[in-house]
Design an enzyme around this catalytic site. Structure first.
Site, PDB file in Angstrom:
ATOM      1  N   CYS A 214      24.944 -26.264  23.232  1.00 50.09           N
ATOM      2  CA  CYS A 214      25.062 -24.807  23.296  1.00 50.09           C
ATOM      3  C   CYS A 214      25.677 -24.220  22.033  1.00 50.09           C
ATOM      4  O   CYS A 214      25.913 -23.018  21.974  1.00 50.09           O
ATOM      5  CB  CYS A 214      25.876 -24.393  24.521  1.00 50.09           C
ATOM      6  SG  CYS A 214      27.637 -24.679  24.348  1.00 50.09           S
TER       7      CYS A 214
ATOM      8  N   GLY B  70      58.479 -25.990  36.252  1.00 50.92           N
ATOM      9  CA  GLY B  70      58.513 -27.270  35.546  1.00 50.92           C
ATOM     10  C   GLY B  70      59.321 -28.339  36.250  1.00 50.92           C
ATOM     11  O   GLY B  70      59.276 -29.499  35.862  1.00 50.92           O
TER      12      GLY B  70
ATOM     13  N   CYS C  88      29.090 -27.785  19.733  1.00 48.34           N
ATOM     14  CA  CYS C  88      28.429 -28.464  20.849  1.00 48.34           C
ATOM     15  C   CYS C  88      26.945 -28.663  20.527  1.00 48.34           C
ATOM     16  O   CYS C  88      26.267 -27.736  20.073  1.00 48.34           O
ATOM     17  CB  CYS C  88      28.593 -27.623  22.113  1.00 48.34           C
ATOM     18  SG  CYS C  88      27.611 -28.215  23.507  1.00 48.34           S
TER      19      CYS C  88
ATOM     20  N   CYS D 143      29.969 -29.924  25.075  1.00 51.37           N
ATOM     21  CA  CYS D 143      31.086 -29.303  25.790  1.00 51.37           C
ATOM     22  C   CYS D 143      31.553 -30.206  26.927  1.00 51.37           C
ATOM     23  O   CYS D 143      30.725 -30.725  27.679  1.00 51.37           O
ATOM     24  CB  CYS D 143      30.656 -27.980  26.423  1.00 51.37           C
ATOM     25  SG  CYS D 143      30.392 -26.652  25.277  1.00 51.37           S
TER      26      CYS D 143
END
Lengths: 258, 305
Positions: free
Chosen positions: B244, B32, B241, B266
């Site tokens: 899909c 980080g 979605c 998506c």
């Protein structure tokens, strides 16, 4: 009240090259006591205040502060992390210009809450409730809590700055010309408020001001500075009513009478 | 131009790669923490992924398989040109398949397919400093990181709740890495933040303009900041979605016409195509069975190699 001082300052000096900022200043500050530092501009008041609040390193001398555990700690030997922690928990610093002490782009509530979040408060509801409480204590309407300080008047900004500093229950507050730049009626209300808060919370404060009336209203004790040196110190009423040093006499007699 | 011998392998010279690898190693050692590095001029403008490209160029080898995504899609300009760039200057295999890639360079998404040990996710980062818009002084923000003074980060979240009634930050949502450094996960949607937590893949972040590299080693704790009474939550979508029928994935809104018609699909095109190839059908999916013909922007897709 304890018999030990909160802050012990001894032989504090700050030089800017060959120029004197403040020279050989020593005093003790007791808990709950308000000390005014007065003098004309350039007399070293602000240098002294900045040294005491560790915003500036002195050239020589020591200052030790009695921590909450009762132990004295030498301020200039503490690590920066410890000093900054002290600054945002046990101390407050009220700037002359509120824009220096506030975050102008976040709301009043967040300004008050910042110190709480900095010490680990993670409950929004509680932070907000504390902010509301403090805004009312400094006479800012609750419905201004989500306004940015940019939308506030000078007096409100200064009151917000005071709330922001006092929210963590500090024991020592430094104030640099807290009423500078405010008109007299606003000044009077702010002084009244400060006096109330200082008494209620038992705060110790060091107030730097060039305004002897402010010193008279707020402080129990005062130091008069000239050219970086303390020329006279004592109880405020004594110094103002019976000034001994020639410079203090000049200062007191220079107050405009209306 | 076809003569790749005019470039050093992966474009950057070896000294530069060494310097960047050092920065990466330091970043991995201090999860980080933003490591400064001497960012080079790249043959693309700042803001187009110069940091990510330099990180990828420093870690890529001839055996690597590279996938590049831009907002989850393999077929947008940025993704296509960076993929073409590495194909040319490193002659590496490229793919759109998340599972078979060894290095995935990404702009603002983490793939839906879970990453595995051994994979490296390289983020393109525009502004690495999470405190930037709260404290403009870099000297001060570095000090705040050093002293772990992160109260200000919560001031931002407080402001969100005060203004919007909830934490309205939806991307670049600040996280705390391994209990120490607060990090900007680059402008990924906060939907992806939980995927960073204890991810088996190595995550590297490169900011070219800001000249910073930071890293999250595999299996590292990445916790999103929040309040006790306003806990961290990811976005939810009220419909699957449209192509899909996938649920619990991040969806993009696609405008269909000038009359307000739109659909949610998506954002991860690879995930969407795999699902459609497996026979999943959303309510707007055409009746053809070739996935590569159905996705709205898949004409430019390159086949996996």
């Amino acid at each position: 009240m304890t018999d030990e001082p909160l802050l012990r300052v001894s032989a504090l000096s700050k030089f800017y090259g060959s120029r004197v900022g403040c020279d050989n200043v020593s005093f003790d500050l007791w808990p709950g006591e308000v000390l005014a530092v007065v003098g004309e501009s350039g007399s070293g008041k602000t240098t002294l205040l900045n040294c005491l609040s560790t915003r500036l390193m002195p050239s020589s001398g020591t200052a030790s502060y009695r921590m909450r555990d009762g132990q004295f700690r030498e301020l200039y030997r503490m690590s920066e992390a410890e000093r900054r922690f002290l600054m945002r928990t046990d101390w407050g610093f009220v700037h002359q210009n509120p824009a220096d002490g506030l975050r102008m782009t976040v709301s009043a509530g967040a300004n008050v809450g910042e110190r709480l979040m900095a010490v680990g408060d993670r409950h929004y509801g509680k932070i907000r409730a504390t902010a509301v409480d403090w805004l009312s204590r400094v006479e800012i309407d609750e419905d201004r809590i989500d306004d940015e300080p940019r939308a506030f008047s000078g007096g409100m900004r200064q009151r917000l700055q005071i709330a922001r500093n006092l929210v963590t229950g500090p024991r020592l507050v430094f104030m640099d010309e807290p009423t500078g730049g405010l008109d007299v009626s606003v000044q009077a209300r702010l002084l009244d408020l400060l006096r109330g808060l200082v008494t209620d919370l038992g705060l110790a404060a060091i107030v730097v001001t060039h305004d002897l009336a402010v010193a008279r209203l707020l402080s129990q004790r005062m130091m008069v500075m000239k050219d970086g040196r303390v020329v006279e110190s004592g109880l405020t009423d004594r110094v103002l009513d019976d000034p001994r040093a020639p410079y203090t006499q000049l200062l007191v007699s220079s107050i405009l009478q209306v | 131009m076809t003569d790749i011998a005019t470039y050093n392998f992966a474009y950057l010279d070896e000294q530069t790669k060494r310097m960047i690898r050092r920065a990466i190693l330091k970043g991995i050692a201090i999860p980080g923490y933003q490591v400064p590095f001497a960012s080079r001029e790249m043959p693309m403008p700042y803001g187009w992924g110069t940091g990510g490209v330099q990180v990828t160029a420093s870690i890529i080898g001839p055996d690597d398989v590279l996938k590049v995504i831009d907002q989850g899609a393999d077929d947008t300009t940025n993704a296509v040109s960076i993929r073409a760039f590495f194909k040319k200057v490193a002659n590496v295999a490229v793919t759109t398949d998340t599972a078979s890639a060894t290095i995935i360079q990404t702009r603002h998404r983490i793939p839906e397919h879970p990453l595995t040990a051994g994979q490296v996710l390289v983020y393109q980062v525009p502004i690495p400093e999470p405190l930037r818009f709260l404290e403009p002084r870099e000297t001060e923000t570095r000090k705040m990181h050093a002293l772990e003074e992160y109260g200000l980060m919560h001031v931002k979240l407080y402001e969100d709740i005060a203004k919007h009634g909830r934490i309205a930050t939806t991307y670049a949502y600040p996280v705390k890495v391994e209990g120490r450094y607060v990090m900007d996960p680059s402008p990924t949607p906060k939907f992806d933040n939980p995927k960073m937590h204890r991810s088996p893949a190595l995550q590297l972040f490169g900011a070219g303009r800001e000249k910073r590299i930071y890293a999250v080693p595999p299996f590292t704790a990445v916790v999103s900041l929040d309040f006790e009474d306003h806990p961290f939550e990811v976005q939810t979508f009220d419909q699957p979605c449209a192509l899909c029928a996938a649920e619990n994935v991040y969806l993009d809104e696609v405008i269909l016409d000038d009359h307000g018609g739109h659909m949610f699909v998506c954002s991860d095109t690879d995930h969407c195509e795999k699902r459609r190839a497996d026979g999943h059908r959303g309510h707007l999916a055409p009746e053809t069975h070739l996935a590569s013909e159905t996705h709205p922007a898949s004409e430019t897709m390159e086949p996996a190699q």
